[in-house]
Design a protein around this motif. Structure first.
Motif, PDB file in Angstrom:
ATOM      1  N   MET A 156      30.034   5.826  -5.505  1.00 30.16           N
ATOM      2  CA  MET A 156      29.158   5.046  -4.678  1.00 30.16           C
ATOM      3  C   MET A 156      28.252   4.214  -5.579  1.00 30.16           C
ATOM      4  O   MET A 156      27.738   4.707  -6.576  1.00 30.16           O
ATOM      5  CB  MET A 156      28.336   5.959  -3.781  1.00 30.16           C
ATOM      6  CG  MET A 156      27.291   5.243  -2.967  1.00 30.16           C
ATOM      7  SD  MET A 156      26.539   6.340  -1.766  1.00 30.16           S
ATOM      8  CE  MET A 156      26.821   5.370  -0.324  1.00 30.16           C
ATOM      9  N   PRO A 157      28.019   2.966  -5.241  1.00 28.32           N
ATOM     10  CA  PRO A 157      27.162   2.113  -6.067  1.00 28.32           C
ATOM     11  C   PRO A 157      25.688   2.556  -5.985  1.00 28.32           C
ATOM     12  O   PRO A 157      25.305   3.317  -5.094  1.00 28.32           O
ATOM     13  CB  PRO A 157      27.354   0.723  -5.466  1.00 28.32           C
ATOM     14  CG  PRO A 157      27.843   0.947  -4.084  1.00 28.32           C
ATOM     15  CD  PRO A 157      28.584   2.254  -4.103  1.00 28.32           C
ATOM     16  N   THR A 158      24.908   2.063  -6.910  1.00 27.69           N
ATOM     17  CA  THR A 158      23.481   2.375  -6.958  1.00 27.69           C
ATOM     18  C   THR A 158      22.692   1.250  -6.290  1.00 27.69           C
ATOM     19  O   THR A 158      22.900   0.081  -6.628  1.00 27.69           O
ATOM     20  CB  THR A 158      23.030   2.538  -8.423  1.00 27.69           C
ATOM     21  OG1 THR A 158      23.833   3.546  -9.040  1.00 27.69           O
ATOM     22  CG2 THR A 158      21.572   2.931  -8.513  1.00 27.69           C
ATOM     23  N   PRO A 159      21.769   1.564  -5.371  1.00 30.42           N
ATOM     24  CA  PRO A 159      20.978   0.517  -4.736  1.00 30.42           C
ATOM     25  C   PRO A 159      20.191  -0.301  -5.762  1.00 30.42           C
ATOM     26  O   PRO A 159      19.773   0.216  -6.807  1.00 30.42           O
ATOM     27  CB  PRO A 159      20.026   1.286  -3.818  1.00 30.42           C
ATOM     28  CG  PRO A 159      20.693   2.601  -3.585  1.00 30.42           C
ATOM     29  CD  PRO A 159      21.448   2.896  -4.847  1.00 30.42           C
ATOM     30  N   ILE A 160      19.965  -1.566  -5.461  1.00 28.26           N
ATOM     31  CA  ILE A 160      19.251  -2.463  -6.364  1.00 28.26           C
ATOM     32  C   ILE A 160      17.873  -1.910  -6.691  1.00 28.26           C
ATOM     33  O   ILE A 160      17.442  -1.946  -7.849  1.00 28.26           O
ATOM     34  CB  ILE A 160      19.131  -3.883  -5.738  1.00 28.26           C
ATOM     35  CG1 ILE A 160      20.508  -4.457  -5.403  1.00 28.26           C
ATOM     36  CG2 ILE A 160      18.340  -4.808  -6.661  1.00 28.26           C
ATOM     37  CD1 ILE A 160      21.462  -4.562  -6.564  1.00 28.26           C
ATOM     38  N   ARG A 161      17.168  -1.376  -5.718  1.00 29.38           N
ATOM     39  CA  ARG A 161      15.824  -0.848  -5.972  1.00 29.38           C
ATOM     40  C   ARG A 161      15.853   0.246  -7.028  1.00 29.38           C
ATOM     41  O   ARG A 161      15.007   0.291  -7.925  1.00 29.38           O
ATOM     42  CB  ARG A 161      15.204  -0.328  -4.673  1.00 29.38           C
ATOM     43  CG  ARG A 161      13.731   0.027  -4.801  1.00 29.38           C
ATOM     44  CD  ARG A 161      13.180   0.485  -3.445  1.00 29.38           C
ATOM     45  NE  ARG A 161      11.737   0.529  -3.415  1.00 29.38           N
ATOM     46  CZ  ARG A 161      11.014   1.537  -3.897  1.00 29.38           C
ATOM     47  NH1 ARG A 161      11.599   2.575  -4.467  1.00 29.38           N
ATOM     48  NH2 ARG A 161       9.694   1.496  -3.805  1.00 29.38           N
ATOM     49  N   ASN A 214      22.520  -5.040   3.053  1.00 25.16           N
ATOM     50  CA  ASN A 214      23.308  -4.441   1.971  1.00 25.16           C
ATOM     51  C   ASN A 214      22.428  -4.267   0.730  1.00 25.16           C
ATOM     52  O   ASN A 214      22.393  -5.128  -0.144  1.00 25.16           O
ATOM     53  CB  ASN A 214      24.520  -5.304   1.640  1.00 25.16           C
ATOM     54  CG  ASN A 214      25.465  -4.608   0.672  1.00 25.16           C
ATOM     55  OD1 ASN A 214      25.111  -3.607   0.064  1.00 25.16           O
ATOM     56  ND2 ASN A 214      26.665  -5.146   0.529  1.00 25.16           N
ATOM     57  N   PRO A 215      21.700  -3.160   0.642  1.00 23.08           N
ATOM     58  CA  PRO A 215      20.787  -2.947  -0.476  1.00 23.08           C
ATOM     59  C   PRO A 215      21.469  -2.687  -1.817  1.00 23.08           C
ATOM     60  O   PRO A 215      20.800  -2.464  -2.817  1.00 23.08           O
ATOM     61  CB  PRO A 215      19.962  -1.722  -0.039  1.00 23.08           C
ATOM     62  CG  PRO A 215      20.826  -1.018   0.940  1.00 23.08           C
ATOM     63  CD  PRO A 215      21.656  -2.062   1.610  1.00 23.08           C
ATOM     64  N   TYR A 216      22.780  -2.773  -1.841  1.00 22.07           N
ATOM     65  CA  TYR A 216      23.537  -2.604  -3.077  1.00 22.07           C
ATOM     66  C   TYR A 216      23.904  -3.934  -3.715  1.00 22.07           C
ATOM     67  O   TYR A 216      24.428  -3.956  -4.816  1.00 22.07           O
ATOM     68  CB  TYR A 216      24.833  -1.835  -2.806  1.00 22.07           C
ATOM     69  CG  TYR A 216      24.600  -0.468  -2.218  1.00 22.07           C
ATOM     70  CD1 TYR A 216      24.313   0.617  -3.033  1.00 22.07           C
ATOM     71  CD2 TYR A 216      24.692  -0.259  -0.848  1.00 22.07           C
ATOM     72  CE1 TYR A 216      24.089   1.877  -2.506  1.00 22.07           C
ATOM     73  CE2 TYR A 216      24.471   1.005  -0.305  1.00 22.07           C
ATOM     74  CZ  TYR A 216      24.175   2.056  -1.144  1.00 22.07           C
ATOM     75  OH  TYR A 216      23.954   3.306  -0.614  1.00 22.07           O
ATOM     76  N   LEU A 217      23.663  -5.040  -3.021  1.00 21.95           N
ATOM     77  CA  LEU A 217      24.183  -6.328  -3.447  1.00 21.95           C
ATOM     78  C   LEU A 217      23.056  -7.357  -3.555  1.00 21.95           C
ATOM     79  O   LEU A 217      22.332  -7.588  -2.577  1.00 21.95           O
ATOM     80  CB  LEU A 217      25.238  -6.795  -2.435  1.00 21.95           C
ATOM     81  CG  LEU A 217      26.114  -7.992  -2.798  1.00 21.95           C
ATOM     82  CD1 LEU A 217      26.915  -7.726  -4.068  1.00 21.95           C
ATOM     83  CD2 LEU A 217      27.051  -8.300  -1.635  1.00 21.95           C
ATOM     84  N   ILE A 218      22.926  -7.976  -4.724  1.00 22.08           N
ATOM     85  CA  ILE A 218      21.903  -8.993  -4.928  1.00 22.08           C
ATOM     86  C   ILE A 218      22.328 -10.316  -4.294  1.00 22.08           C
ATOM     87  O   ILE A 218      21.531 -10.960  -3.616  1.00 22.08           O
ATOM     88  CB  ILE A 218      21.620  -9.208  -6.429  1.00 22.08           C
ATOM     89  CG1 ILE A 218      20.923  -7.969  -6.998  1.00 22.08           C
ATOM     90  CG2 ILE A 218      20.774 -10.431  -6.659  1.00 22.08           C
ATOM     91  CD1 ILE A 218      20.688  -8.014  -8.486  1.00 22.08           C
TER      92      ILE A 218
END
Length: 146
Positions: A1-6, A139-143
Motif C-alpha cells: 500500500m502506498p504512503t499518504p503524502i502527509r 486521493n491523499p496518496y497522489l500529488i
C-alpha cells in the motif's frame, strides 16, 4: 500500500532536521541532544480537483547547556543564549534547505520561534512552521493527477 503524502512529508521534515517524530520532551541530560517534530491540525482549502492543506509543524531541539561554571552570571546567560540561538539558526537552515521537501510541499512559511535556557541544565530552541501542500482531491496518496 502506498504512503499518504502527509506522512511522507512529515517523514521528510523529520529527516531534514535529524529528529524524531512525536516523542516526549527530555527529562534529563541522558536524553540529549534531541530534536522533536510535532504536527498540529491541518487547515483545508480547495481548488478544482485538488485538496490544499496547511499543516502546522513545531520543531524543537534540546541540548545540554555548555559549561558556564567559570563564567560570571552575566557571561553565563550570554553564552547559553548564544548556544540557543545557534541551535535555532540550525533549524532555520535545515528547514529551508529544500522548502519543498523533495517536491512533497508547495512551500513553508515560518510562523514562530523561541529559545529557552536553564543555567546548568538544558538549552532549547523551537521553530514553528506552516507547511503548504496538496494532493489530488479524494486521493491523499497522489500529488498530481497525471
Amino acid at each position: 500500500m502506498p504512503t499518504p503524502i502527509r506522512e511522507q512529508l512529515l517523514a521528510a521534515i523529520t529527516t531534514a532536521v535529524g529528529g524524531e517524530y512525536g516523542i516526549p520532551a527530555p527529562e534529563d541530560e541522558r536524553d540529549l541532544p534531541v530534536t522533536i517534530v510535532q504536527d498540529g491540525t491541518d487547515e483545508a482549502g480547495a481548488q478544482y480537483g485538488i485538496s490544499d492543506w496547511i499543516t502546522p509543524v513545531a520543531v524543537a531541539t534540546a541540548q545540554a547547556a555548555v559549561d558556564t561554571s567559570a563564567l560570571t552570571p552575566t557571561a553565563a546567560r550570554a553564552a547559553l543564549r548564544a548556544q540557543a540561538h545557534d541551535m535555532l539558526a540550525a533549524l532555520h537552515q535545515a528547514l529551508n534547505a529544500d522548502a519543498t521537501f523533495g517536491s512533497l510541499a508547495d512551500g513553508v512559511d515560518e510562523a514562530g520561534q523561541g529559545i529557552q535556557t536553564e543555567i546548568g541544565k538544558f538549552v532549547f530552541a523551537e521553530l514553528q512552521i506552516r507547511v503548504r501542500w496538496h494532493h489530488v482531491r479524494g486521493n491523499p496518496y497522489l500529488i498530481d493527477d497525471l
